[in-house]
Design an enzyme around this catalytic site. Structure first.
Site, short mmCIF file in Angstrom:
data_model
loop_
_atom_site.label_atom_id
_atom_site.label_comp_id
_atom_site.label_asym_id
_atom_site.label_seq_id
_atom_site.Cartn_x
_atom_site.Cartn_y
_atom_site.Cartn_z
N SER A 68 0.82 -1.16 0.04
CA SER A 68 -0.03 -0.05 0.11
C SER A 68 0.92 1.23 0.20
CB SER A 68 -0.94 0.04 1.19
OG SER A 68 -1.84 1.06 1.11
N ASP A 69 0.32 2.14 -0.41
CA ASP A 69 1.25 3.66 -0.64
C ASP A 69 0.01 4.59 -0.48
OD1 ASP A 69 3.97 4.61 -0.78
OD2 ASP A 69 2.82 5.94 -2.22
#
Length: 195
Positions: A68-69
């Protein structure tokens, strides 16, 4: 089910994923997070979420990996983590009374023994409208929470919520760094049993 790994050492993402009550491990992905020339924030978070998952999947073939970012997008540019007080003051001052978009990418990926990848991906956009912030309010907030490791210089799960007029989102967990509604959907697509 194969093992599940979170490609992050973020305590915020770890706490969120724990809500789904699936056993998982965490691992630090070694990924260059430098934006590419002319890469918009949406493309950046999608690429980095995918890259983080791949980095760990290559080490743990057969496991499902969550990458995730998140990037704050303001006035057409990406705002990263401030890193220190001076940058946090600048970020919060510039966002005072304005709307900021937070793009969060998530990727659930597995690499087979033969090197083939299987990926499920999603993107969330959350819009935060900041109230007008006086210098003294910004200073009080930064003294209280020191959110220097958070995109946009605040912790919405803590006192940072007091900085807002409104939040517009399909997933209230996305702003913290891992959109659980999308993550649960992607995990179900990967074969995990969730309610």
């Amino acid at each position: 089910m194969p093992p599940l790994l979170l490609a992050s050492t973020s305590p915020y993402r770890r706490e969120l994923l724990a809500r789904l009550r699936l056993p998982f491990e965490t691992a630090r992905p070694e990924v260059d997070e430098t934006p590419r020339a002319d890469e918009d924030p949406t493309a950046l978070v999608a690429r980095l979420a995918h890259a983080k998952a791949i980095a760990i999947a290559r080490q743990r073939r057969g496991a499902w990996v969550i990458g995730s970012d998140q990037v704050a997008q303001f006035e057409g540019r990406a705002l990263g983590k401030p890193g220190d007080r001076a940058h946090a003051i600048a970020q919060l001052s510039s966002m005072s009374g304005r709307a900021v978009q937070f793009r969060t990418g998530v990727c659930v990926l597995r690499m087979d023994a033969d090197g083939a990848f299987h990926a499920h991906e999603a993107l969330d956009t959350t819009v935060v409208r900041f109230r007008a912030l006086a210098d003294e309010a910004i200073a009080r907030y930064l003294d209280a929470e020191q959110p220097f490791d958070c995109a946009g210089s605040f912790k919405s799960e803590g006192l940072g919520i007091a900085l807002f007029d409104a939040i517009q989102t399909d997933d209230p967990t996305a702003l913290v760094g891992l959109p659980l509604i999308a993550t649960a959907r992607l995990l179900r697509a990967a074969g995990f049993q969730l309610p």
